[in-house]
Design a protein around this motif. Structure first.
Motif, short mmCIF file in Angstrom:
data_model
loop_
_atom_site.label_atom_id
_atom_site.label_comp_id
_atom_site.label_asym_id
_atom_site.label_seq_id
_atom_site.Cartn_x
_atom_site.Cartn_y
_atom_site.Cartn_z
N VAL A 1 0.85 -1.19 0.00
CA VAL A 1 0.00 0.00 0.00
C VAL A 1 0.88 1.24 0.00
O VAL A 1 1.45 1.62 1.02
N SER B 1 -7.03 4.43 1.28
CA SER B 1 -6.35 3.15 1.47
C SER B 1 -6.96 2.29 2.57
O SER B 1 -6.68 1.09 2.63
N VAL C 1 -7.04 -1.98 2.79
CA VAL C 1 -6.24 -2.60 3.85
C VAL C 1 -7.11 -3.52 4.70
O VAL C 1 -6.76 -4.67 4.96
N VAL D 1 -0.20 -7.45 4.35
CA VAL D 1 -0.24 -6.06 3.91
C VAL D 1 1.04 -5.35 4.35
O VAL D 1 1.39 -5.35 5.54
N THR E 1 2.48 -1.62 4.35
CA THR E 1 1.89 -0.30 4.13
C THR E 1 2.81 0.86 4.47
O THR E 1 3.50 0.84 5.49
N ASN F 1 1.16 3.81 4.17
CA ASN F 1 0.07 4.78 4.30
C ASN F 1 -0.20 5.10 5.77
O ASN F 1 -0.54 4.22 6.55
N THR G 1 -3.87 4.69 7.50
CA THR G 1 -4.27 3.35 7.89
C THR G 1 -4.24 3.17 9.40
O THR G 1 -5.15 2.62 10.00
N LEU H 1 0.69 -7.14 9.11
CA LEU H 1 0.65 -5.71 8.80
C LEU H 1 2.06 -5.17 8.95
O LEU H 1 2.52 -4.90 10.06
#
Length: 405
Positions: A102, A109, A113, A123, A125, A127, A130, A161
């Motif tokens: 991401v 997003s 997610v 994931v 990320t 971002n 999030t 994550l």
């Protein structure tokens, strides 16, 4: 739940492939064709670059926000096309995708997610929205996946994550092999940005051109301005709270202008473990993509002799109040931190277009947290976060910061 296989090529969906992080992620993916198979690419508006990436990576599907633009793109034969508000969710939940990267900015997003984690995808990320806005929604899903994992390597929420931020990647790496009960505190390092030694008088007249000249990192405009205000570090404090389930009092920020020590963890026995590397985002991107393995990187290795010295100093929250404001928002809860990150995007846009002075960024952040942080559902769902985001943007998009809610 079964855990992702490490033996085969990892099948990747890259969301936000044409932005700064996305382009560097493409560098990592193309450097290791034997390790990664790019299944899906998505971008917001840069159709020509997306088409170039598709020709290079040969994904099964590409997506753009605009349906007319995606139709007109010259793509390799057989490439699927997708568009519209739900395209990111569709790409993130495909059966042939295992790992979702991401690299998109904004609250857009959050849905992909959440959908990816619900579907059992890993994931990675970059971002901030999030976790800053949606940490209370995202982390329970990551913990649930970790609790059900059959492979011990995936029994940690961070295996599901994965942070791409250099600072959070550093902390993650420092925690490998350690129990959280042994952790006494976390230290996030900040370069201090281009105005580290500037006076209040100089900050009052700072221009976008000056703010965009980051001394060590090459990043997109938004994160570069956030680095100049230290708002970025405040957002990372909130992210650390959610990622590592630690109290705000245990998260420290230290100015480190060389940007070689990316962050550190302090343990109860008094020892300190830090992660060092060159200021190149391809390093944390690759770690998130290849974990738990390490592979040769397109980034240069750190050279301590060439670096010469490593300096550290406390942040000056009187000159850079955004750090204090972010901490206060984080402590107030998800609604306040969601208001903060929406306001920060508006404030940076206004500074860049000349309708807000540099100190006005922090003033706008504080006004938004005060106005929106204490009303409504303290832990909004996705719809509530979207409504809050829109309300904050509408309230501060133009005019004086005062106004009324």
């Amino acid at each position: 739940m079964s855990s992702p296989s490490l033996a085969e090529r990892r099948r990747v969906a890259l969301l936000g492939s044409t932005g700064s992080i996305g382009r560097q992620a493409v560098d990592v993916l193309t450097a290791h064709p034997e390790t990664f198979q790019v299944v899906a690419l998505a971008a917001g508006s840069n159709g020509p670059l997306l088409a170039e990436q598709a020709a290079r990576l040969r994904p099964a599907v590409v997506a753009l926000a605009d349906e007319m633009t995606i139709t007109a793109l010259d793509l390799p034969a057989g490439t699927e096309r997708d568009a519209g508000p739900d395209a990111l969710v569709r790409l993130a939940t495909r059966d042939d995708v295992e790992l979702v990267v991401v690299a998109t900015g904004g609250l857009v997003s959050l849905r992909p997610v959440l959908a990816a984690l619900e579907a059992g995808k890993v994931v990675a990320t970059a971002n901030k929205e999030t976790l800053v806005a949606g940490g209370h929604l995202v982390m329970p899903l990551a913990r649930r996946l970790a609790g059900a994992a059959s492979d011990p390597l995936f029994a940690n929420p961070l295996a599901w994550l994965r942070p791409i931020d250099s600072e959070h990647s550093a902390i993650w790496q420092c925690l490998v092999g350690e129990g959280m009960s042994a952790v006494d505190g976390m230290i996030l390092t900040a370069s201090g940005g281009p105005f580290r030694e500037s006076t209040r008088e100089q900050l009052a007249t700072a221009t976008p051109e000056q703010a965009l000249k980051h001394p060590t990192w090459s990043m997109g405009a938004k994160i570069t301005i956030d680095s100049a205000t230290l708002a970025n570090k405040g957002l990372e404090v909130i992210e650390a709270h959610w990622l590592y389930d630690v109290d705000y009092d245990a998260i420290e920020v230290v100015i480190h202008p060389q940007s070689v020590v990316h962050s550190a963890v302090r343990f109860v026995d008094g020892s300190l473990k830090a992660q060092l590397g060159t200021p190149d985002m391809r390093l944390p991107i690759q770690y998130a993509l290849t974990y738990p393995q390490r592979l040769p990187s397109p980034a240069a290795a750190a050279d301590l002799v060439a670096t010469g010295r490593l300096d550290f100093e406390p942040p000056d929250e009187a000159r850079f109040p955004a750090l204090r404001i972010a901490r206060q928002a984080g402590r107030a809860g998800p609604r306040a931190s969601a208001a903060l990150i929406a306001a920060d995007e508006v404030a940076v846009e206004r500074f860049l277009d000349g309708t807000l002075d540099f100190p006005g960024i922090a003033r706008l952040l504080e006004a938004a947290v005060e106005r929106f942080g204490g009303t409504g559902d303290p832990e909004p769902d996705v719809e509530g976060l979207i409504e809050l985001d829109q309300a904050v943007r509408a309230s501060f998009a133009s005019g004086p910061i005062g106004g009324s809610h």
